[in-house]
Design a protein around this motif. Structure first.
Motif, PDB file in Angstrom:
ATOM      1  N   GLN A   1      14.378 -13.020   8.781  1.00 11.33           N
ATOM      2  CA  GLN A   1      13.766 -12.222   7.711  1.00 11.33           C
ATOM      3  C   GLN A   1      13.788 -10.743   8.080  1.00 11.33           C
ATOM      4  OE1 GLN A   1      10.135 -14.428   7.468  1.00 11.33           O
ATOM      5  NE2 GLN A   1      10.787 -15.579   5.673  1.00 11.33           N
TER       6      GLN A   1
ATOM      7  N   ALA B   1      12.033  -5.766  -9.014  1.00  9.50           N
ATOM      8  CA  ALA B   1      13.498  -5.767  -8.954  1.00  9.50           C
ATOM      9  C   ALA B   1      14.005  -7.054  -8.303  1.00  9.50           C
ATOM     10  CB  ALA B   1      13.994  -4.546  -8.186  1.00  9.50           C
TER      11      ALA B   1
ATOM     12  N   PRO C   1       7.586  -1.871  -8.213  1.00  8.00           N
ATOM     13  CA  PRO C   1       8.959  -1.701  -8.719  1.00  8.00           C
ATOM     14  C   PRO C   1       9.991  -2.443  -7.862  1.00  8.00           C
ATOM     15  CG  PRO C   1       7.795   0.395  -8.748  1.00  8.00           C
ATOM     16  CD  PRO C   1       6.922  -0.564  -7.988  1.00  8.00           C
ATOM     17  N   LYS C   2       9.759  -2.455  -6.540  1.00  8.17           N
ATOM     18  CA  LYS C   2      10.696  -3.159  -5.652  1.00  8.17           C
ATOM     19  C   LYS C   2      10.575  -4.674  -5.830  1.00  8.17           C
ATOM     20  CE  LYS C   2      13.632  -2.588  -2.233  1.00  8.17           C
ATOM     21  NZ  LYS C   2      14.806  -1.736  -2.433  1.00  8.17           N
TER      22      LYS C   2
ATOM     23  N   ARG D   1      25.833 -11.644   1.778  1.00  5.36           N
ATOM     24  CA  ARG D   1      24.980 -10.674   1.120  1.00  5.36           C
ATOM     25  C   ARG D   1      24.608 -11.106  -0.297  1.00  5.36           C
ATOM     26  NH1 ARG D   1      24.583  -5.136   3.230  1.00  5.36           N
ATOM     27  NH2 ARG D   1      23.185  -4.042   1.811  1.00  5.36           N
TER      28      ARG D   1
ATOM     29  N   LEU E   1      18.434 -16.931   3.694  1.00  8.19           N
ATOM     30  CA  LEU E   1      19.410 -16.578   2.656  1.00  8.19           C
ATOM     31  C   LEU E   1      18.965 -17.136   1.310  1.00  8.19           C
ATOM     32  CD1 LEU E   1      22.937 -17.228   4.206  1.00  8.19           C
ATOM     33  CD2 LEU E   1      21.937 -15.031   3.603  1.00  8.19           C
TER      34      LEU E   1
ATOM     35  N   ASN F   1      15.818  -9.328  10.332  1.00  9.50           N
ATOM     36  CA  ASN F   1      17.205  -8.860  10.417  1.00  9.50           C
ATOM     37  C   ASN F   1      17.795  -8.556   9.045  1.00  9.50           C
ATOM     38  OD1 ASN F   1      18.007 -11.249  13.047  1.00  9.50           O
ATOM     39  ND2 ASN F   1      17.344  -9.135  13.238  1.00  9.50           N
ATOM     40  N   MET F   2      17.539  -9.449   8.073  1.00 11.21           N
ATOM     41  CA  MET F   2      18.187  -9.317   6.767  1.00 11.21           C
ATOM     42  C   MET F   2      17.427  -8.392   5.824  1.00 11.21           C
ATOM     43  SD  MET F   2      19.606 -13.127   5.979  1.00 11.21           S
ATOM     44  CE  MET F   2      20.677 -14.020   7.122  1.00 11.21           C
ATOM     45  N   ALA F   3      16.292  -7.861   6.310  1.00  7.92           N
ATOM     46  CA  ALA F   3      15.468  -7.018   5.435  1.00  7.92           C
ATOM     47  C   ALA F   3      16.256  -5.828   4.894  1.00  7.92           C
ATOM     48  CB  ALA F   3      14.226  -6.540   6.177  1.00  7.92           C
ATOM     49  N   SER F   4      17.288  -5.392   5.627  1.00  8.01           N
ATOM     50  CA  SER F   4      18.021  -4.223   5.119  1.00  8.01           C
ATOM     51  C   SER F   4      18.782  -4.566   3.839  1.00  8.01           C
ATOM     52  CB  SER F   4      18.960  -3.661   6.189  1.00  8.01           C
ATOM     53  OG  SER F   4      20.057  -4.511   6.369  1.00  8.01           O
ATOM     54  N   PHE F   5      19.069  -5.856   3.604  1.00  8.77           N
ATOM     55  CA  PHE F   5      19.706  -6.247   2.329  1.00  8.77           C
ATOM     56  C   PHE F   5      18.784  -5.954   1.140  1.00  8.77           C
ATOM     57  CE2 PHE F   5      22.096  -9.953   4.615  1.00  8.77           C
ATOM     58  CZ  PHE F   5      22.930  -9.040   5.230  1.00  8.77           C
ATOM     59  N   ASN F   6      17.491  -5.849   1.407  1.00  4.00           N
ATOM     60  CA  ASN F   6      16.557  -5.562   0.304  1.00  4.00           C
ATOM     61  C   ASN F   6      16.836  -4.204  -0.323  1.00  4.00           C
ATOM     62  OD1 ASN F   6      15.239  -8.002   0.696  1.00  4.00           O
ATOM     63  ND2 ASN F   6      13.740  -7.119   2.107  1.00  4.00           N
ATOM     64  N   GLY F   7      17.588  -3.376   0.382  1.00  2.00           N
ATOM     65  CA  GLY F   7      17.987  -2.088  -0.172  1.00  2.00           C
ATOM     66  C   GLY F   7      18.847  -2.245  -1.418  1.00  2.00           C
ATOM     67  N   ASP F   8      19.454  -3.428  -1.600  1.00  2.00           N
ATOM     68  CA  ASP F   8      20.289  -3.647  -2.787  1.00  2.00           C
ATOM     69  C   ASP F   8      19.482  -3.796  -4.074  1.00  2.00           C
ATOM     70  OD1 ASP F   8      22.237  -3.704  -0.887  1.00  2.00           O
ATOM     71  OD2 ASP F   8      23.150  -5.596  -1.521  1.00  2.00           O
ATOM     72  N   TYR F   9      18.185  -4.068  -3.942  1.00  5.82           N
ATOM     73  CA  TYR F   9      17.361  -4.228  -5.144  1.00  5.82           C
ATOM     74  C   TYR F   9      16.925  -2.852  -5.638  1.00  5.82           C
ATOM     75  CZ  TYR F   9      16.957  -9.118  -3.571  1.00  5.82           C
ATOM     76  OH  TYR F   9      17.214 -10.410  -3.161  1.00  5.82           O
ATOM     77  N   GLN F  10      17.438  -2.460  -6.784  1.00  7.39           N
ATOM     78  CA  GLN F  10      17.110  -1.145  -7.348  1.00  7.39           C
ATOM     79  C   GLN F  10      15.779  -1.234  -8.089  1.00  7.39           C
ATOM     80  OE1 GLN F  10      19.127   1.683  -6.996  1.00  7.39           O
ATOM     81  NE2 GLN F  10      20.200   0.351  -5.532  1.00  7.39           N
ATOM     82  N   GLU F  11      14.860  -0.376  -7.701  1.00  9.58           N
ATOM     83  CA  GLU F  11      13.501  -0.449  -8.257  1.00  9.58           C
ATOM     84  C   GLU F  11      13.496  -0.449  -9.788  1.00  9.58           C
ATOM     85  OE1 GLU F  11      10.816   2.360  -6.558  1.00  9.58           O
ATOM     86  OE2 GLU F  11      10.846   1.330  -4.607  1.00  9.58           O
ATOM     87  N   GLN F  12      12.609  -1.262 -10.346  1.00 11.64           N
ATOM     88  CA  GLN F  12      12.465  -1.382 -11.804  1.00 11.64           C
ATOM     89  C   GLN F  12      10.984  -1.424 -12.121  1.00 11.64           C
ATOM     90  OE1 GLN F  12      14.862  -2.546 -14.247  1.00 11.64           O
ATOM     91  NE2 GLN F  12      16.650  -3.009 -12.985  1.00 11.64           N
TER      92      GLN F  12
END
Lengths: 242, 180
Positions: free
Chosen positions: A57, B34, B30-31, B140, A28, A59-70
């Motif tokens: 790591q 971010a 990009p990821k 989260r 976390l 298991n929580m990898a799906s939280f990485n979906g919250d990072y919007q590409e920049q």
């Protein structure tokens, strides 16, 4: 005679759930820097704990979906390339062999401090005359699967340095041409007892030029059975015109 | 890009293939940027961190080749760890960690038998849904924003120990749920 109860606590007095929590807190990111370092040190020595961390790591990898590409600015990659390649190349030109030695020592020694010590260990030098009157020395470090064979011909003053696999490990070193895209192509296996020259197949010769990437891997005796590198890559670099 | 393609790129980076490194950067920066930006909240700092992250990627690519796991997870972990280390160094956390947690009566399966890297248990999203909504949000946010217990406590206006207990219990419940 005493028998340990089967459900006794781990030796550190903790409980499995405590390790599970600690690993989760580390992933976390809520812990202090000191605690993070303690955990990383423990991961290096305690495989089952490292697996708990790796599982969180994953298991929580799906939280990485919250990072919007920049998009970062283009200067960032230029700076990375400059730091990785320009500075290295200068060292390579200056240091030649020592840079190569750096590759070998990187294989089995985790830190450069230990590696520096390892260089001092390159003391298992055996000088022996051969039938061709060449003088041969094998330079190796303890527990290292790779050695450098130095052969010197006093008659013409030529000294050759050839990478060889440690004979006791029954491995071979194989040289690869790594294309910009696609699979590496074998350029040959370094045979023990030879002078280290490899005859490059005619159809591959034109592909070895400025910028071509060469790599050496440790393979089963006689070379990779699959035609692709299977063992660890112990050295690699780009070719350039001198 | 498929995971297998990305794993192939990382393997080629491991043997010093600069073109593969360029391609990997183009696809993944990009990821990872971010991640740095969200945690560090400053563009300049995030760009500096991103440099360090890719230098680590270049240096550690061999360890990926030997290990396993998803390439995207491996990359994101390098970025998150680096960004979190930076903010923790900048703003030290006073965590007098009570190493012995007081969460009695939680029962855990033996980790030795049950650690599996494959996503063979329940997905974490389903298990997050079983948590109290505030607790799930805290878990989260801690992960995504790199918050400390103290920052979460301030934000949620609850005592620090309460937040800590929420998160620790949540971790145990998530583990239990995913192994069910």
């Amino acid at each position: 005679m005493t028998t340990e109860p089967l459900d006794r606590n781990p030796p550190d007095g903790g409980r499995p759930e405590n390790d599970e929590i600690l690993a989760g807190e580390y992933v976390l990111g809520v812990l202090s820097l000191e605690a993070r370092h303690r955990i990383e040190a423990r991961m290096a020595s305690d495989q089952s704990f490292a697996r708990l961390v790796a599982r969180w790591q994953s298991n929580m990898a799906s939280f990485n979906g919250d990072y919007q590409e920049q998009q970062p600015s283009t200067a960032v990659f230029q700076a990375i390339e400059r730091r990785l390649f320009t500075e290295n190349r200068r060292v390579e030109v200056k240091q030649g062999l020592w840079d190569a030695v750096g590759f070998w020592r990187g294989l089995s020694f985790a830190t450069s401090a230990i590696a520096a010590v390892a260089l001092l260990y390159i003391a298992t030098v055996q000088l022996r005359p051969t039938t061709t009157n060449n003088i041969v020395a094998e330079l190796s470090a303890p527990n290292d699967p790779v050695a450098l064979r130095v052969s010197f011909n006093p008659a013409d003053g030529r000294l050759r340095i050839i990478p060889i696999a440690d004979q006791s490990t029954e491995k071979s070193l194989q040289l690869w041409l790594v294309p910009q895209s696609g699979n590496p192509t074998s350029l040959g296996v370094f045979e023990p007892g030879t002078d280290g020259e490899l005859l490059i197949p005619a159809k591959l010769r034109s592909r070895i030029g400025q910028g071509a990437t060469l790599a050496v891997s440790v393979e089963p005796l006689g070379g990779s059975p699959t035609g692709l590198p299977t063992g660890p890559v112990i050295a690699s670099g780009s070719a350039r015109n001198l | 890009m498929q995971n297998s393609e990305m794993a192939g790129l990382i393997n080629r980076v491991a043997i010093g293939d600069r073109q593969a490194f360029t391609d990997l950067y183009r696809v993944t920066s990009p990821k990872l940027f971010a991640i740095c930006l969200r945690i560090l909240k400053d563009r300049g700092e995030a760009e500096e961190a991103l440099q360090e992250v890719y230098i680590k990627v270049w240096q550690k690519a061999k360890s990926f080749a030997i290990g396993s796991g998803m390439p995207t997870t491996w990359l994101a972990t390098i970025a998150r760890n680096h960004a979190i280390d930076i903010i923790r160094a900048r703003k030290p956390v006073n965590d007098d960690i009570d190493e012995v947690f007081d969460l009695a009566d939680e029962t855990m399966p033996n980790p030795e038998q049950s650690v599996a890297m494959a996503d063979d248990g329940r997905r974490i999203d389903a298990c997050m849904g079983e948590l109290d909504q505030v607790h799930a949000q805290s878990v989260r946010r801690a992960y995504v924003e790199g918050l400390t217990y103290a920052e979460l406590a301030d934000d949620l206006r609850v005592p620090l120990n309460t937040v800590r207990t929420w998160l620790r219990r949540s971790l145990l419940k998530l583990r239990e749920c995913m192994q069910r």
